[in-house]
Design a protein around this motif. Structure first.
Motif, PDB file in Angstrom:
ATOM      1  N   ALA A 116      12.954 -32.420  -4.274  1.00 23.96           N
ATOM      2  CA  ALA A 116      13.599 -31.319  -3.549  1.00 23.96           C
ATOM      3  C   ALA A 116      15.102 -31.543  -3.435  1.00 23.96           C
ATOM      4  O   ALA A 116      15.883 -30.585  -3.339  1.00 23.96           O
ATOM      5  CB  ALA A 116      12.978 -31.170  -2.161  1.00 23.96           C
ATOM      6  N   GLU A 117      15.520 -32.820  -3.468  1.00 20.57           N
ATOM      7  CA  GLU A 117      16.953 -33.128  -3.438  1.00 20.57           C
ATOM      8  C   GLU A 117      17.638 -32.574  -4.690  1.00 20.57           C
ATOM      9  O   GLU A 117      18.726 -32.002  -4.620  1.00 20.57           O
ATOM     10  CB  GLU A 117      17.152 -34.643  -3.346  1.00 20.57           C
ATOM     11  CG  GLU A 117      18.596 -35.064  -3.149  1.00 20.57           C
ATOM     12  CD  GLU A 117      18.754 -36.573  -2.970  1.00 20.57           C
ATOM     13  OE1 GLU A 117      19.920 -37.034  -2.971  1.00 20.57           O
ATOM     14  OE2 GLU A 117      17.745 -37.285  -2.832  1.00 20.57           O
ATOM     15  N   GLY A 158      14.992 -41.574 -21.775  1.00 19.06           N
ATOM     16  CA  GLY A 158      15.806 -42.625 -21.180  1.00 19.06           C
ATOM     17  C   GLY A 158      16.266 -42.328 -19.774  1.00 19.06           C
ATOM     18  O   GLY A 158      16.874 -43.178 -19.118  1.00 19.06           O
ATOM     19  N   VAL A 159      16.008 -41.111 -19.293  1.00 19.77           N
ATOM     20  CA  VAL A 159      16.352 -40.739 -17.913  1.00 19.77           C
ATOM     21  C   VAL A 159      15.085 -40.643 -17.084  1.00 19.77           C
ATOM     22  O   VAL A 159      14.960 -41.278 -16.031  1.00 19.77           O
ATOM     23  CB  VAL A 159      17.124 -39.402 -17.876  1.00 19.77           C
ATOM     24  CG1 VAL A 159      17.457 -39.010 -16.431  1.00 19.77           C
ATOM     25  CG2 VAL A 159      18.402 -39.511 -18.695  1.00 19.77           C
ATOM     26  N   VAL A 160      14.121 -39.837 -17.566  1.00 21.86           N
ATOM     27  CA  VAL A 160      12.773 -39.834 -16.967  1.00 21.86           C
ATOM     28  C   VAL A 160      11.913 -40.716 -17.864  1.00 21.86           C
ATOM     29  O   VAL A 160      11.593 -40.350 -18.997  1.00 21.86           O
ATOM     30  CB  VAL A 160      12.198 -38.408 -16.895  1.00 21.86           C
ATOM     31  CG1 VAL A 160      10.798 -38.433 -16.285  1.00 21.86           C
ATOM     32  CG2 VAL A 160      13.110 -37.498 -16.075  1.00 21.86           C
ATOM     33  N   GLY A 163      15.179 -33.020 -13.577  1.00 21.36           N
ATOM     34  CA  GLY A 163      16.318 -33.549 -14.305  1.00 21.36           C
ATOM     35  C   GLY A 163      17.427 -34.025 -13.391  1.00 21.36           C
ATOM     36  O   GLY A 163      17.935 -35.154 -13.540  1.00 21.36           O
ATOM     37  N   TYR A 164      17.801 -33.187 -12.421  1.00 23.40           N
ATOM     38  CA  TYR A 164      18.874 -33.570 -11.500  1.00 23.40           C
ATOM     39  C   TYR A 164      18.477 -34.779 -10.656  1.00 23.40           C
ATOM     40  O   TYR A 164      19.290 -35.683 -10.426  1.00 23.40           O
ATOM     41  CB  TYR A 164      19.241 -32.395 -10.591  1.00 23.40           C
ATOM     42  CG  TYR A 164      20.096 -31.350 -11.261  1.00 23.40           C
ATOM     43  CD1 TYR A 164      21.324 -31.684 -11.828  1.00 23.40           C
ATOM     44  CD2 TYR A 164      19.683 -30.028 -11.338  1.00 23.40           C
ATOM     45  CE1 TYR A 164      22.112 -30.715 -12.441  1.00 23.40           C
ATOM     46  CE2 TYR A 164      20.469 -29.061 -11.950  1.00 23.40           C
ATOM     47  CZ  TYR A 164      21.674 -29.415 -12.509  1.00 23.40           C
ATOM     48  OH  TYR A 164      22.461 -28.453 -13.131  1.00 23.40           O
ATOM     49  N   THR A 165      17.232 -34.798 -10.184  1.00 21.34           N
ATOM     50  CA  THR A 165      16.795 -35.921  -9.345  1.00 21.34           C
ATOM     51  C   THR A 165      16.746 -37.215 -10.134  1.00 21.34           C
ATOM     52  O   THR A 165      17.121 -38.286  -9.631  1.00 21.34           O
ATOM     53  CB  THR A 165      15.412 -35.630  -8.732  1.00 21.34           C
ATOM     54  OG1 THR A 165      15.426 -34.345  -8.104  1.00 21.34           O
ATOM     55  CG2 THR A 165      15.047 -36.687  -7.683  1.00 21.34           C
ATOM     56  N   ALA A 166      16.302 -37.145 -11.381  1.00 21.26           N
ATOM     57  CA  ALA A 166      16.264 -38.338 -12.225  1.00 21.26           C
ATOM     58  C   ALA A 166      17.668 -38.878 -12.464  1.00 21.26           C
ATOM     59  O   ALA A 166      17.891 -40.102 -12.435  1.00 21.26           O
ATOM     60  CB  ALA A 166      15.574 -38.025 -13.551  1.00 21.26           C
ATOM     61  N   ILE A 185      20.357 -28.784  -5.973  1.00 22.27           N
ATOM     62  CA  ILE A 185      21.416 -28.643  -6.979  1.00 22.27           C
ATOM     63  C   ILE A 185      21.056 -27.521  -7.955  1.00 22.27           C
ATOM     64  O   ILE A 185      21.911 -26.719  -8.350  1.00 22.27           O
ATOM     65  CB  ILE A 185      21.609 -29.972  -7.733  1.00 22.27           C
ATOM     66  CG1 ILE A 185      21.925 -31.103  -6.753  1.00 22.27           C
ATOM     67  CG2 ILE A 185      22.723 -29.841  -8.768  1.00 22.27           C
ATOM     68  CD1 ILE A 185      21.979 -32.485  -7.395  1.00 22.27           C
ATOM     69  N   THR A 186      19.772 -27.473  -8.346  1.00 25.25           N
ATOM     70  CA  THR A 186      19.317 -26.395  -9.229  1.00 25.25           C
ATOM     71  C   THR A 186      19.577 -25.031  -8.599  1.00 25.25           C
ATOM     72  O   THR A 186      20.093 -24.116  -9.264  1.00 25.25           O
ATOM     73  CB  THR A 186      17.813 -26.547  -9.533  1.00 25.25           C
ATOM     74  OG1 THR A 186      17.587 -27.771 -10.235  1.00 25.25           O
ATOM     75  CG2 THR A 186      17.306 -25.399 -10.392  1.00 25.25           C
ATOM     76  N   ALA A 187      19.200 -24.887  -7.323  1.00 28.10           N
ATOM     77  CA  ALA A 187      19.377 -23.605  -6.633  1.00 28.10           C
ATOM     78  C   ALA A 187      20.849 -23.221  -6.555  1.00 28.10           C
ATOM     79  O   ALA A 187      21.220 -22.054  -6.780  1.00 28.10           O
ATOM     80  CB  ALA A 187      18.763 -23.674  -5.235  1.00 28.10           C
TER      81      ALA A 187
END
Length: 490
Positions: free
Chosen positions: A265-266, A355-357, A321-324, A270-272
């Motif tokens: 949700a964090e 490499g991120v998730v 993506g943003y949270t990762a 950013i997505t929103a």
């Protein structure tokens, strides 16, 4: 779709938890070939033709759990122990997402409509008058469908006052919105991976368990066993899936061996914010409607089946993506494991965030991990500190990304003047909605922002979820009220 409470689901949990127990005990390779026999004992009354076939299906499900693509690794001469040894030595590629177990497939009869004995041969005969192809005749006072004329529109079934017409379907084919699964010449369902969008509807619908996800559970369990530092990023849909609050869930993740836990949700916040900016810019420039980007099955559908619509899909990254990215910045020496209800997130992780998730788990796989570790969430104390380093009140509304209209509501709360924008929500991709969506370039929808969710009910109804949608919604409401009460007390 199958109800979540069924025998197949229970067997799936037993297989996963047994494999994990042996993995953590260091006996998986040694005991792998015994697991199907232990799970399907000789005195069991089989649901299939015999216990030996049931054991074979367990064997193939263990292979899918280990990450093997069954279609390419169907070697009956090879022992399960050797497959498990290979999986422990080297992680399997995450794609393709879905695999089929041919020996488990029941070769369902082709989809057709059938008139049952309940037909009364009524005078009104709405089945006949509403059939667009004159495919219904009456013989000895009973309706009869001419299959060579029938186009399977279902109007006869909808109109019959006695509900005497039934639809005999091939469940996996019936629910696939993009016709990516079809029966071959032997009647066995086969997946076309070039068409598949990873929605997981076929997996959720097959009552024989013949469609399986190639799991990411074993690699995560290996990392936990080896003491690697892992951060679990948990999707907003997780609340209501387990018998405990978000604090309890995070405590259980730490007890299972994860070093850190973050809420997706964090990243949803950013997505929103970014989608709100996109929407306002498109509106100002007159560039037409904007579709949300958080559902990976929806995005995959556009990429594969409707590329002409790509310019209308938000360029914003998904909450995962943003949270990762936040997790990698915050904990650079940790590997990131996304935990959610979605099969298609593995597609997104492998294609867009390598490499991120690092790995993706479903809620049901997380529950199997808890079971293997003997973790009872209800007995754990609430964490005194959660969401380390951030204020959850800033993204409380983004926890609603998990439910229908939740994404759209979060975006609209961040635009300049919500009254200026028309919003549409599509709650579930099916064959009908897919046909409509493909017409959007010719007949644009009367909306500025369109939220599209592959699953009816939103993410909480995903193929990796644990409970039925209504149960999850009630639980989420209860936990939200408890949080508000605690906040008021403080």
């Amino acid at each position: 779709m199958l109800d979540k409470n069924n025998q197949y689901q229970k067997m799936k949990f037993r297989i996963e938890s047994e494999v994990l127990k042996h993995l953590f005990d260091g006996t998986l390779v040694e005991q792998a070939d015994r697991i199907p026999i232990d799970l399907i004992p000789r005195d069991r009354t089989p649901s299939r033709c015999c216990i030996y076939k049931e054991r074979e299906v367990v064997r193939y499900r263990m292979m899918a759990l280990a990450g093997f693509e069954i279609e390419k690794h169907d070697d009956e001469y090879r022992s399960l122990s050797s497959y498990m040894a290979e999986a422990l030595e080297e992680d399997k590629p995450q794609l393709p997402l879905i695999t089929s177990i041919s020996i488990g497939c029941s070769s369902c009869p082709s989809s057709h409509y059938l008139v049952s004995d309940a037909c009364r041969g009524c005078f009104a005969r709405p089945c006949t008058t509403n059939c667009p192809k004159d495919a219904i005749i009456f013989v000895n006072g009973k309706a009869q469908i001419l299959n060579d004329k029938c186009i399977k529109c279902g109007k006869c079934m909808e109109r019959c006052p006695y509900h005497s017409i039934v639809h005999n379907c091939v469940p996996c084919e019936d629910v696939c919105p993009v016709d990516a699964i079809k029966q071959n010449e032997d009647g066995i369902s086969v997946i076309d991976h070039d068409k598949c969008i990873g929605c997981g509807k076929c997996k959720m619908s097959c009552p024989f368990g013949a469609v399986a996800k190639r799991s990411g559970l074993l690699p995560v369990a290996k990392m936990l066993k080896n003491g690697e530092k892992l951060v679990a990023i948990i999707a907003p849909a997780i609340e209501g899936q387990f018998p405990g609050s978000l604090e309890k869930i995070q405590a259980a993740c730490l007890a299972a061996g994860f070093d850190k836990v973050m809420e997706v949700a964090e990243g949803a916040k950013i997505t929103a914010e970014n989608e709100a900016k996109e929407l306002m810019e498109r509106k100002e420039k007159g560039e037409g409607f904007l579709c949300t980007s958080c559902c990976p099955a929806w995005v995959a559908f556009v990429e594969i089946h409707a590329p002409q619509l790509m310019s209308h899909v938000s360029k914003t990254l998904s909450p995962m993506g943003y949270t990762a990215l936040l997790a990698k910045e915050k904990y650079p020496d940790h590997k990131v494991v996304f935990v959610g209800p979605c099969v298609a997130k593995r597609y997104e992780a492998a294609k867009k965030f390598p490499g991120v998730v690092d790995r993706v788990l479903s809620f049901s796989e997380l529950q199997s991990l808890f079971d293997a570790k003997g973790i009872d969430m209800t007995e754990l104390p609430d964490l005194t500190t959660v969401n380390e380093g951030c204020d959850p009140s800033e993204f409380e509304d983004c926890r609603n990304f998990a439910v229908n209209s939740g994404v759209a509501n979060c975006v609209m709360s961040r635009v300049d003047d919500p009254e200026k924008y028309k919003v549409m929500a599509i709650a579930g991709l099916d064959k009908r909605t897919v046909r409509q969506i493909k017409l959007w370039t010719k007949f644009p929808p009367d909306a500025d922002l369109i939220e599209v969710m592959s699953c009816e009910g939103g993410c909480i109804a995903g193929p990796g979820s644990l409970v039925n949608t209504q149960t999850a919604l009630k639980a989420r409401e209860t936990f939200k009220k408890e949080r508000e009460a605690k906040k008021a007390q403080n």
